[in-house]
Design an enzyme around this catalytic site. Structure first.
Site, PDB file in Angstrom:
ATOM      1  N   SER A  11      24.478 -78.476  10.482  1.00 37.71           N
ATOM      2  CA  SER A  11      23.710 -79.628  10.028  1.00 37.71           C
ATOM      3  C   SER A  11      22.771 -80.139  11.120  1.00 37.71           C
ATOM      4  CB  SER A  11      24.647 -80.760   9.616  1.00 37.71           C
ATOM      5  OG  SER A  11      25.476 -80.357   8.556  1.00 37.71           O
TER       6      SER A  11
HETATM    7  N1  SAH Z   1      29.742 -79.511   8.881  1.00 36.79           N
HETATM    8  C1  SAH Z   1      28.896 -78.407   9.286  1.00 36.79           C
HETATM    9  C2  SAH Z   1      27.906 -78.009   8.220  1.00 36.79           C
HETATM   10  C3  SAH Z   1      28.524 -77.260   7.173  1.00 36.79           C
HETATM   11  S1  SAH Z   1      27.442 -76.511   6.006  1.00 36.79           S
HETATM   12  C4  SAH Z   1      28.185 -78.739  10.586  1.00 36.79           C
HETATM   13  O1  SAH Z   1      28.651 -79.540  11.333  1.00 36.79           O
HETATM   14  O2  SAH Z   1      27.162 -78.166  10.885  1.00 36.79           O
HETATM   15  C5  SAH Z   1      28.494 -76.648   4.595  1.00 36.79           C
HETATM   16  C6  SAH Z   1      29.791 -75.878   4.658  1.00 36.79           C
HETATM   17  O3  SAH Z   1      30.490 -76.175   3.454  1.00 36.79           O
HETATM   18  C7  SAH Z   1      29.633 -74.360   4.704  1.00 36.79           C
HETATM   19  O4  SAH Z   1      30.346 -73.852   5.791  1.00 36.79           O
HETATM   20  C8  SAH Z   1      30.243 -73.893   3.383  1.00 36.79           C
HETATM   21  O5  SAH Z   1      30.923 -72.665   3.475  1.00 36.79           O
HETATM   22  C9  SAH Z   1      31.206 -75.021   3.064  1.00 36.79           C
HETATM   23  N2  SAH Z   1      31.554 -75.135   1.654  1.00 36.79           N
HETATM   24  C10 SAH Z   1      30.755 -75.004   0.571  1.00 36.79           C
HETATM   25  N3  SAH Z   1      31.455 -75.180  -0.555  1.00 36.79           N
HETATM   26  C11 SAH Z   1      32.743 -75.443  -0.179  1.00 36.79           C
HETATM   27  C12 SAH Z   1      33.945 -75.710  -0.900  1.00 36.79           C
HETATM   28  N4  SAH Z   1      33.990 -75.753  -2.231  1.00 36.79           N
HETATM   29  N5  SAH Z   1      35.071 -75.931  -0.184  1.00 36.79           N
HETATM   30  C13 SAH Z   1      35.067 -75.912   1.178  1.00 36.79           C
HETATM   31  N6  SAH Z   1      33.956 -75.660   1.906  1.00 36.79           N
HETATM   32  C14 SAH Z   1      32.806 -75.427   1.233  1.00 36.79           C
END
Ligand code: SAH
Length: 220
Positions: A71
């Protein structure tokens, strides 16, 4: 030794580069000193591929593989600030661990974090990375975020790092009284960061502004 040098940072990951990022976030409206200090001290370059390390302190999302992103620092700061504003709670559930950057920013500011990630490779890497950074108040779980993590519910705060068309029902159920949930809501290109607060017999929802996130995938 190599690890130590990486953590302290040189060149494009230096203290001055980080100061610039913090200054920018301040100008964009982030007020919490605690959050800004976390953005300064968490080594974001260790959460991305070495090839992207020189861009780690730009205020931008970067690819972390498998179609996912780390992010944007502003968004991480905004979500953390909103979650912790007048927060008297202790436990936070995070959905979408990804590389673990948001987790690392948040964890030192609360008592416990439980974090759920559906991609096993990310879950493993994030867990290892946070250990290397001496962050121990985080429990990791590979699984489907739509289900939350019932075992440790209720949570005082829930932070969702992926967008959906509706707030997952199970997450609302796992919110403590007066607890707050923060997540991006809506389709790609028209997402709104929202905060939901659990009241006695209803939920209150407010908008925190436009954002852009990858989707919260349905099912495991
Ligand atoms: N928090 C992270 C950004 C994550 S991007 C940071 O600090 O940069 C979003 C994440 O959500 C991805 O890794 C994706 O695999 C996860 N994701 C998407 N759908 C999901 C679900 N249903 N359950 C758990 N994780 C999920």
């Amino acid at each position: 030794m190599q690890q130590d040098r990486n953590i302290r940072g040189i060149g494009m990951t230096s203290a001055r580069t980080r100061d610039r990022l913090v200054e920018r976030l301040r100008q964009e409206g982030i007020k919490s000193t605690a959050v800004l200090e976390q953005i300064r001290s968490v080594p974001r370059h260790l959460f991305v591929d070495e090839a992207l390390a020189s861009r780690a302190y730009e205020d931008t999302a970067l690819p972390i593989g498998l179609g996912q992103t780390i992010s944007q620092p502003y968004v991480v700061a905004r979500m953390t600030e909103a979650l912790l504003d007048n927060f008297s709670g202790e436990s936070v559930l995070e959905i979408g661990t990804g590389c673990g950057y948001q987790t690392a920013v948040l964890a030192p500011l609360v008592k416990t974090v439980h974090t759920v990630e559906r991609i096993r490779e990310f879950y493993q890497k994030a867990r290892q990375r946070l250990r290397e950074l001496d962050i121990y108040n985080v429990q990791f779980r590979p699984g489907d975020g739509w289900e939350g993590w019932p075992k440790y519910a209720p949570y005082d705060g829930i932070l969702v790092a992926a967008a959906a068309a509706e707030v997952p029902e199970k997450l609302l159920e796992q919110l403590a009284p007066e607890g707050r949930l923060i997540m991006p809501l809506g389709p790609a290109g028209r997402q709104d960061l929202i905060m939901v607060v659990r009241k006695n017999d209803h939920y209150e929802q407010m908008s925190l502004g436009a954002v852009s996130f990858v989707p919260l995938v349905k099912g495991k």
